[in-house]
Design a protein around this motif. Sequence first.
Motif, PDB file in Angstrom:
ATOM      1  N   VAL A  99       0.861  -1.187   0.000  1.00  0.00           N
ATOM      2  CA  VAL A  99       0.000   0.000   0.000  1.00  0.00           C
ATOM      3  C   VAL A  99       0.899   1.240   0.000  1.00  0.00           C
ATOM      4  CG1 VAL A  99      -1.681   1.297   1.416  1.00  0.00           C
ATOM      5  CG2 VAL A  99      -1.951  -1.169   1.113  1.00  0.00           C
ATOM      6  N   ASN A 126      -2.501   2.057   7.142  1.00  0.00           N
ATOM      7  CA  ASN A 126      -3.291   2.044   8.392  1.00  0.00           C
ATOM      8  C   ASN A 126      -4.686   2.633   8.220  1.00  0.00           C
ATOM      9  OD1 ASN A 126      -1.380   0.803  10.195  1.00  0.00           O
ATOM     10  ND2 ASN A 126      -0.170   2.665   9.879  1.00  0.00           N
ATOM     11  N   GLY A 158      -6.913   0.596   6.400  1.00  0.00           N
ATOM     12  CA  GLY A 158      -7.715  -0.593   6.100  1.00  0.00           C
ATOM     13  C   GLY A 158      -7.616  -1.094   4.669  1.00  0.00           C
ATOM     14  N   LYS A 193      -2.056 -11.316  10.401  1.00  0.00           N
ATOM     15  CA  LYS A 193      -2.692 -10.194  11.099  1.00  0.00           C
ATOM     16  C   LYS A 193      -4.162 -10.078  10.665  1.00  0.00           C
ATOM     17  CE  LYS A 193      -3.029  -6.073  13.039  1.00  0.00           C
ATOM     18  NZ  LYS A 193      -2.882  -5.823  14.458  1.00  0.00           N
TER      19      LYS A 193
END
Length: 119
Positions: free
Chosen positions: A73, A79, A81, A112
């Motif tokens: 990303v 962070n 999503g 995770k």
Amino acid sequence: MLIRFKKNFEKIAMGLLSFMQEGKDIKKLQETIKEYETNPDWHLYLWKEDDVLGAIGLKIEAGGKAIIQHISVNPSHRNAGIGKKMVNEIHQMYQEKYTVCANERTNQFYQKCETNDEI
Ligand SMILES: CC(C)(COP(=O)(O)OP(=O)(O)OC[C@H]1O[C@@H](n2cnc3c(N)ncnc32)[C@H](O)[C@@H]1OP(=O)(O)O)[C@@H](O)C(=O)NCCC(=O)NCCS
């Protein structure tokens, strides 16, 4: 939303994959993108909002495994999503026909997602 990689997104896809560890090697990165462009068993998707913000790539293996081998990303959009959404969408797309799993490069984040019951 996830869109299938197209050649006109080559530069942005390479930029995203370069955030993975082996992405520091430009030659290897070019080979990886080429494999996604030419090998029918390698599938690369991009996460597109207004801009392309993420990439997720998998390899279909004999025996029915769909192995997530790249996930990345844009650092300015982490962070929020996007990583989990990409993993989740890949599951929805592939789980009927394949066993979706990670490899040693993506396993940490994949675990995770599993721990958080995202998939
Ligand atoms: C891993 C990555 C794709 C996550 O994308 P993201 O959109 O920021 O992820 P999400 O917002 O969906 O999830 C964030 C959560 O994942 C965690 N996380 C981030 N990177 C992680 C990693 N490598 N291993 C385990 N957990 C990780 C964050 O700490 C955060 O935890 P929290 O929900 O408890 O706060 C992104 O950090 C990235 O591009 N990293 C560089 C490329 C890379 O190393 N890829 C392989 C990862 S194994």
